[in-house]
Design a protein around this motif. Structure first.
Motif, PDB file in Angstrom:
ATOM      1  N   ARG A 131      21.939   6.239  -7.006  1.00 18.47           N
ATOM      2  CA  ARG A 131      21.698   5.404  -8.191  1.00 18.47           C
ATOM      3  C   ARG A 131      21.802   3.922  -7.837  1.00 18.47           C
ATOM      4  O   ARG A 131      20.970   3.110  -8.270  1.00 18.47           O
ATOM      5  CB  ARG A 131      22.696   5.760  -9.292  1.00 18.47           C
ATOM      6  CG  ARG A 131      22.522   4.945 -10.566  1.00 18.47           C
ATOM      7  CD  ARG A 131      23.409   5.459 -11.671  1.00 18.47           C
ATOM      8  NE  ARG A 131      22.984   6.784 -12.096  1.00 18.47           N
ATOM      9  CZ  ARG A 131      22.030   7.012 -12.996  1.00 18.47           C
ATOM     10  NH1 ARG A 131      21.391   5.992 -13.560  1.00 18.47           N
ATOM     11  NH2 ARG A 131      21.709   8.238 -13.329  1.00 18.47           N
ATOM     12  N   ALA A 132      22.807   3.555  -7.044  1.00 16.91           N
ATOM     13  CA  ALA A 132      22.979   2.147  -6.676  1.00 16.91           C
ATOM     14  C   ALA A 132      21.792   1.632  -5.866  1.00 16.91           C
ATOM     15  O   ALA A 132      21.298   0.525  -6.102  1.00 16.91           O
ATOM     16  CB  ALA A 132      24.279   1.967  -5.900  1.00 16.91           C
ATOM     17  N   LEU A 133      21.327   2.429  -4.900  1.00 13.73           N
ATOM     18  CA  LEU A 133      20.181   2.023  -4.089  1.00 13.73           C
ATOM     19  C   LEU A 133      18.926   1.870  -4.940  1.00 13.73           C
ATOM     20  O   LEU A 133      18.205   0.867  -4.846  1.00 13.73           O
ATOM     21  CB  LEU A 133      19.931   3.051  -2.984  1.00 13.73           C
ATOM     22  CG  LEU A 133      20.845   3.011  -1.762  1.00 13.73           C
ATOM     23  CD1 LEU A 133      20.657   4.273  -0.930  1.00 13.73           C
ATOM     24  CD2 LEU A 133      20.567   1.769  -0.920  1.00 13.73           C
ATOM     25  N   THR A 134      18.649   2.870  -5.771  1.00 17.78           N
ATOM     26  CA  THR A 134      17.421   2.836  -6.567  1.00 17.78           C
ATOM     27  C   THR A 134      17.454   1.701  -7.568  1.00 17.78           C
ATOM     28  O   THR A 134      16.446   1.007  -7.774  1.00 17.78           O
ATOM     29  CB  THR A 134      17.210   4.183  -7.278  1.00 17.78           C
ATOM     30  OG1 THR A 134      17.283   5.251  -6.322  1.00 17.78           O
ATOM     31  CG2 THR A 134      15.857   4.231  -7.964  1.00 17.78           C
ATOM     32  N   THR A 135      18.599   1.473  -8.198  1.00 13.95           N
ATOM     33  CA  THR A 135      18.722   0.367  -9.147  1.00 13.95           C
ATOM     34  C   THR A 135      18.488  -0.972  -8.465  1.00 13.95           C
ATOM     35  O   THR A 135      17.773  -1.841  -8.987  1.00 13.95           O
ATOM     36  CB  THR A 135      20.109   0.391  -9.806  1.00 13.95           C
ATOM     37  OG1 THR A 135      20.278   1.623 -10.527  1.00 13.95           O
ATOM     38  CG2 THR A 135      20.279  -0.769 -10.774  1.00 13.95           C
ATOM     39  N   ALA A 136      19.073  -1.161  -7.277  1.00 16.75           N
ATOM     40  CA  ALA A 136      18.879  -2.411  -6.550  1.00 16.75           C
ATOM     41  C   ALA A 136      17.418  -2.598  -6.162  1.00 16.75           C
ATOM     42  O   ALA A 136      16.870  -3.719  -6.255  1.00 16.75           O
ATOM     43  CB  ALA A 136      19.765  -2.439  -5.310  1.00 16.75           C
ATOM     44  N   LEU A 137      16.768  -1.537  -5.715  1.00 21.73           N
ATOM     45  CA  LEU A 137      15.363  -1.629  -5.332  1.00 21.73           C
ATOM     46  C   LEU A 137      14.480  -1.933  -6.536  1.00 21.73           C
ATOM     47  O   LEU A 137      13.505  -2.705  -6.432  1.00 21.73           O
ATOM     48  CB  LEU A 137      14.927  -0.331  -4.652  1.00 21.73           C
ATOM     49  CG  LEU A 137      15.505  -0.123  -3.249  1.00 21.73           C
ATOM     50  CD1 LEU A 137      15.354   1.334  -2.811  1.00 21.73           C
ATOM     51  CD2 LEU A 137      14.835  -1.060  -2.234  1.00 21.73           C
ATOM     52  N   MET A 138      14.797  -1.351  -7.685  1.00 24.93           N
ATOM     53  CA  MET A 138      14.047  -1.659  -8.899  1.00 24.93           C
ATOM     54  C   MET A 138      14.236  -3.119  -9.295  1.00 24.93           C
ATOM     55  O   MET A 138      13.282  -3.796  -9.687  1.00 24.93           O
ATOM     56  CB  MET A 138      14.479  -0.728 -10.029  1.00 24.93           C
ATOM     57  CG  MET A 138      14.079   0.722  -9.827  1.00 24.93           C
ATOM     58  SD  MET A 138      14.756   1.824 -11.102  1.00 24.93           S
ATOM     59  CE  MET A 138      13.793   1.310 -12.550  1.00 24.93           C
ATOM     60  N   ASP A 139      15.452  -3.627  -9.190  1.00 21.96           N
ATOM     61  CA  ASP A 139      15.701  -5.034  -9.503  1.00 21.96           C
ATOM     62  C   ASP A 139      14.925  -5.943  -8.557  1.00 21.96           C
ATOM     63  O   ASP A 139      14.363  -6.967  -8.976  1.00 21.96           O
ATOM     64  CB  ASP A 139      17.199  -5.335  -9.414  1.00 21.96           C
ATOM     65  CG  ASP A 139      17.993  -4.724 -10.560  1.00 21.96           C
ATOM     66  OD1 ASP A 139      17.381  -4.353 -11.582  1.00 21.96           O
ATOM     67  OD2 ASP A 139      19.229  -4.626 -10.428  1.00 21.96           O
ATOM     68  N   ASP A 140      14.881  -5.585  -7.270  1.00 21.82           N
ATOM     69  CA  ASP A 140      14.109  -6.366  -6.299  1.00 21.82           C
ATOM     70  C   ASP A 140      12.632  -6.384  -6.685  1.00 21.82           C
ATOM     71  O   ASP A 140      11.953  -7.421  -6.560  1.00 21.82           O
ATOM     72  CB  ASP A 140      14.258  -5.777  -4.901  1.00 21.82           C
ATOM     73  CG  ASP A 140      15.659  -5.937  -4.331  1.00 21.82           C
ATOM     74  OD1 ASP A 140      16.445  -6.759  -4.858  1.00 21.82           O
ATOM     75  OD2 ASP A 140      15.962  -5.230  -3.345  1.00 21.82           O
ATOM     76  N   ALA A 141      12.123  -5.236  -7.126  1.00 21.24           N
ATOM     77  CA  ALA A 141      10.711  -5.160  -7.511  1.00 21.24           C
ATOM     78  C   ALA A 141      10.432  -6.059  -8.713  1.00 21.24           C
ATOM     79  O   ALA A 141       9.398  -6.749  -8.751  1.00 21.24           O
ATOM     80  CB  ALA A 141      10.338  -3.709  -7.817  1.00 21.24           C
ATOM     81  N   ARG A 142      11.327  -6.066  -9.678  1.00 25.12           N
ATOM     82  CA  ARG A 142      11.140  -6.947 -10.836  1.00 25.12           C
ATOM     83  C   ARG A 142      11.089  -8.409 -10.398  1.00 25.12           C
ATOM     84  O   ARG A 142      10.211  -9.176 -10.821  1.00 25.12           O
ATOM     85  CB  ARG A 142      12.282  -6.750 -11.837  1.00 25.12           C
ATOM     86  CG  ARG A 142      12.289  -5.425 -12.573  1.00 25.12           C
ATOM     87  CD  ARG A 142      13.398  -5.419 -13.614  1.00 25.12           C
ATOM     88  NE  ARG A 142      13.478  -4.159 -14.327  1.00 25.12           N
ATOM     89  CZ  ARG A 142      14.292  -3.149 -13.973  1.00 25.12           C
ATOM     90  NH1 ARG A 142      15.085  -3.287 -12.900  1.00 25.12           N
ATOM     91  NH2 ARG A 142      14.308  -2.038 -14.665  1.00 25.12           N
ATOM     92  N   ARG A 143      12.040  -8.802  -9.550  1.00 19.44           N
ATOM     93  CA  ARG A 143      12.085 -10.196  -9.094  1.00 19.44           C
ATOM     94  C   ARG A 143      10.846 -10.567  -8.285  1.00 19.44           C
ATOM     95  O   ARG A 143      10.413 -11.726  -8.295  1.00 19.44           O
ATOM     96  CB  ARG A 143      13.348 -10.436  -8.268  1.00 19.44           C
ATOM     97  CG  ARG A 143      14.619 -10.541  -9.096  1.00 19.44           C
ATOM     98  CD  ARG A 143      15.773 -11.039  -8.254  1.00 19.44           C
ATOM     99  NE  ARG A 143      16.194 -10.045  -7.275  1.00 19.44           N
ATOM    100  CZ  ARG A 143      17.126  -9.138  -7.495  1.00 19.44           C
ATOM    101  NH1 ARG A 143      17.744  -9.084  -8.678  1.00 19.44           N
ATOM    102  NH2 ARG A 143      17.465  -8.271  -6.558  1.00 19.44           N
ATOM    103  N   ALA A 144      10.273  -9.594  -7.575  1.00 16.63           N
ATOM    104  CA  ALA A 144       9.077  -9.848  -6.768  1.00 16.63           C
ATOM    105  C   ALA A 144       7.805  -9.868  -7.606  1.00 16.63           C
ATOM    106  O   ALA A 144       6.723 -10.108  -7.076  1.00 16.63           O
ATOM    107  CB  ALA A 144       8.954  -8.794  -5.669  1.00 16.63           C
ATOM    108  N   GLY A 145       7.929  -9.592  -8.905  1.00 18.40           N
ATOM    109  CA  GLY A 145       6.757  -9.583  -9.771  1.00 18.40           C
ATOM    110  C   GLY A 145       5.937  -8.316  -9.693  1.00 18.40           C
ATOM    111  O   GLY A 145       4.773  -8.300 -10.125  1.00 18.40           O
TER     112      GLY A 145
END
Length: 204
Positions: A131-145
């Motif tokens: 969950r921690a990995l996937t949440t962080a990766l999703m947040d990165d995707a949002r920030r990357a547009g």
């Protein structure tokens, strides 16, 4: 689309734990010489052990050290070019999981990315790593547009599919009996999350 598969047992990844994992990005790894130097070797141990145990990670046989080193190198290059994100999870100073997404290369698909791998060491199940990995990766995707983040998983990987659904992914397709592991066949399940929908909801 890159093939994503996660280990069996990831359904335990949303259990609470007294120890929270440290989830580092590529810059965080680079700033820690010891972790950075040992990352590829530690990642190989996790991936090879999981595949040897039957985990759905895209390999039939455990990958070699060279294969994993080449993979990590390619993902790192994509991250530095702004076309991906890599995350590494540590518990007590030990690598216990990793995951990454890559932007699609086709020009008409460039606004979107594919969550290609999330893998958690078998010994670290139950500590919220997936969950921690996937949440962080999703947040990165949002920030990357990134507009739409996709993934695919083997149909018998119910723990991973449940985790992704709980984080907002929805199924948009399925290929019956598509994944071949020896004589066995498994469905290939496609999921996605549309970050544009989140923006529309905030705008209301």
């Amino acid at each position: 689309m890159g093939a994503l598969a996660t280990l069996r047992g990831m359904e335990q990844a949303d259990k609470p734990t007294a120890r929270e994992p440290a989830v580092l990005d590529l810059a965080g790894l680079a700033s820690d010489p010891e972790r950075g130097a040992g990352f590829a070797e530690a990642a190989h141990r996790i991936l090879a052990d999981l595949v040897a145990g039957g985990a759905a990670l895209g390999w039939v046989e455990p990958p070699s050290r060279g294969e994993v080193a080449d993979l990590i190198g390619a993902v790192g290059a994509a991250v530095r070019a702004g076309d991906g994100s890599l995350r590494a999870a540590y518990l007590g100073g030990r690598l216990v999981g990793l995951g990454y997404w890559l932007r699609y290369t086709r020009p008409t698909h460039r606004p979107h990315a594919d969550l290609e791998k999330v893998a958690v060491a078998a010994a670290a199940h139950g500590h919220g790593i997936g969950r921690a990995l996937t949440t962080a990766l999703m947040d990165d995707a949002r920030r990357a547009g990134i507009e739409v983040l996709t993934l695919d998983a083997r149909g018998d990987n119910e723990g991973a599919l449940h985790l992704y659904r709980s984080l907002g992914f929805t199924e948009y397709g399925r290929l019956p009996g598509f994944v071949a592991v020896g004589e066995r066949r498994y469905d290939k399940v496609f999921q996605m999350v549309d970050f544009r929908a989140e923006g529309r909801q905030r705008a209301r």
